[in-house]
Scaffold this active site. Sequence first.
Site, mmCIF file in Angstrom:
data_model
loop_
_atom_site.group_PDB
_atom_site.id
_atom_site.type_symbol
_atom_site.label_atom_id
_atom_site.label_comp_id
_atom_site.label_asym_id
_atom_site.label_seq_id
_atom_site.Cartn_x
_atom_site.Cartn_y
_atom_site.Cartn_z
ATOM 1 N N GLU A 182 1.695 -0.486 -5.039
ATOM 2 C CA GLU A 182 0.756 0.590 -5.345
ATOM 3 C C GLU A 182 1.664 1.809 -5.523
ATOM 4 O OE1 GLU A 182 -3.409 2.415 -3.686
ATOM 5 O OE2 GLU A 182 -1.765 2.203 -2.235
ATOM 6 N N ASP A 233 0.831 -1.191 0.000
ATOM 7 C CA ASP A 233 0.000 0.000 0.000
ATOM 8 C C ASP A 233 0.875 1.253 0.000
ATOM 9 O OD1 ASP A 233 -2.781 1.154 0.449
ATOM 10 O OD2 ASP A 233 -1.745 1.956 2.202
#
Length: 698
Positions: free
Chosen positions: A377, A341
């Site tokens: 990401e 993330d």
Amino acid sequence: MTLTGDGADVAVLAAHADAVEVCVFDSSGTETRTRLPDVELGVWHGHVPGLVAGSRYGLRVHGRWDPERGLRHNPAKLLLDPYARGVEGQVALRPEIFGHTVGEDLKGDLAVPDPRDSAPHVPRGVVLAAMPEPLRVREDERPRVPWADTVVYEAHVRGLTKRLPEVPEDQRGTYAALGHPAVVEHLTSLGVTSLELLPIHASTSEIALRQRGLVNYWGYNTLAFNAPHPGYATAAAQAAGPEAVREEFRRAVRTLHAAGIEVLLDVVYNHTCEEGPDGPHLSLRGLDDSTYYLRDAGGRPFDVTGCGNSLDFAERRVVQFTLDSLRHWVSEYGIDGFRFDLMTTLARGRDGYSPDHPFLVALGADPVLAGTKLVAEPWDVGPFGWRTGQFPPPLHEWNDRYRDGVRRFWLTDAREIALGHSAPVAAGRGLRELATRFAGSADTFDVQRGRLTSVNFVTAHDGFTLADLVAHDRKHNEANGEGNRDGSDSDTSWNHGVEGETGDPHVLELRRRSIRNVLATLVLSTGVPMLTAGDEFGRSQGGNNNAYCQDNEVSWIDWDLQDWQTELLGDVRELLALRQRYPVLREAGVRRGSPVREQRQDLLWFSEDGGEMTVEKWHEADRRILQVLLDGRDRGQASVLVVVNGGPRQRDVVLPELEGLPTFLPRWSSTPDRRRRAVPAGKALRSAPWSVRVLASA
């Protein structure tokens, strides 16, 4: 922590502390404190008697209180060991959990340390015995799915099975349910190779959410990076303790492996649950705030995640901690890979993002992590945070340009055309962008060196579901309690003329065709496809595009399918079966057989008259018909022809005439026309409006 003799050898990073105590709690809650006697390079260490498997413990840190300089030492606060393998208890919503003095409204003064003991109101770490060798996942048990064959399925542990009737009620929404035959059968029959789980690290909910009576359902608010979240275990496992929680998750991983399915974890090493400077005092903040948390050149907290704090990956101890955690999940649980993330944060040094950041170098060189799937990401919210296409090997990346390009072509551009407006061509939109995304996003990723590293997706946990993407022009997040201000305002969606639910058969037919067109594009494109759980049969969240705090029927997948959903599920199974059947769909654009893969011209583009696409044709703003041949002839493989009609009218499309491809056999269509008659090359094929057709060489 290493169990040895009558206790354990313990080491704790607290580089600016004056003393560190290990606090062991017996069954009655009585606390015994042992001060670590030695410190070296900021690491306090020593032997702690009485620590055994099953012990509940925490840390207390003595030292200066000077928040402006990142010194937040307060021995009244019990801190969770960042390396804790098990966690017991929850964070109470009380003033005592803050290191500084606050009132009942949880607002206060950072300059004044709070003297009240937090121990009754915060979780403890639990010592776990080393996992016996027979219970560890063996290397020969791992599926080891090649990237070219990978199909990722993003799911939430609770949401995936909370409403699945085949699963026993006491197992629904738990780790145990992940290995249930009904789940395994759904994934394998769909064609999924890799189950990507939203965060399972032990987490807690933000203060503001709890004050609104909500919870952080997604789990992107980590409390303990090395312990599975207890709340996802069955009630029986929770009652038995953290070791049973560990075993329940490990057993699920092993069951999925036996079915040939990898398990990937979405991990959140960019920030913690301690929120902004005025947030709770639970672990890293009290241990060594100035080392763990990112600060600007003036020494002020610097948040590049939008979550109140950011971990500082310019610090070697933060890099070490993250690598230790990743290795733990691979070695102890058999995890096959990770999706990071906001990974730009993890690659920020003193001068910002660097593809040569020590953390990225270590990921590529670590022998334990070798062979695992690593996905970035590739952005955060800090300066110059968008880095899609710039992460080094062995990382793959979420491709937001793919998401936006496919949505624009099939949804927002299509809406403008349906309303009688000219097709938008700004910023390279239209067929050019669709073709670029379909071909692996060569404008973004290093295709010439064979690095087809795009993880293609159109939806994810964050944003509209696919069914909502075709049913809503506006977000409907009122249930989140923020006045519908949260969530994206630009979800590139099209409601097809009616906002939300409708009984209009024409609108419903158009919506369902759009879903099929998007899914067909996703599955057939070069790169790794990622499906969001439930999109394969049209799951809706009622237009909520930010359901992070909805631990209820809004987010839980409804498995009671209507007829159209069952039909859609069958279509997705067919598409993924085609991807598996025809190798050219998985490896178009690269060739094996040399140390560095070579680019090859095996994606051929044709217009509706069967002729090759020219520069002039590519730049015609109103052109919405395209044929792409994934050419397998000099591979000795079958070829696949994809016919796209992105316009509102039915057209006759002439199939291209090429040596060795005399006929094409229809394999799939996004329209009800499912004829399977062979079509000779050079002949016209009727193409319905807003449609995708797939043919293969006979």
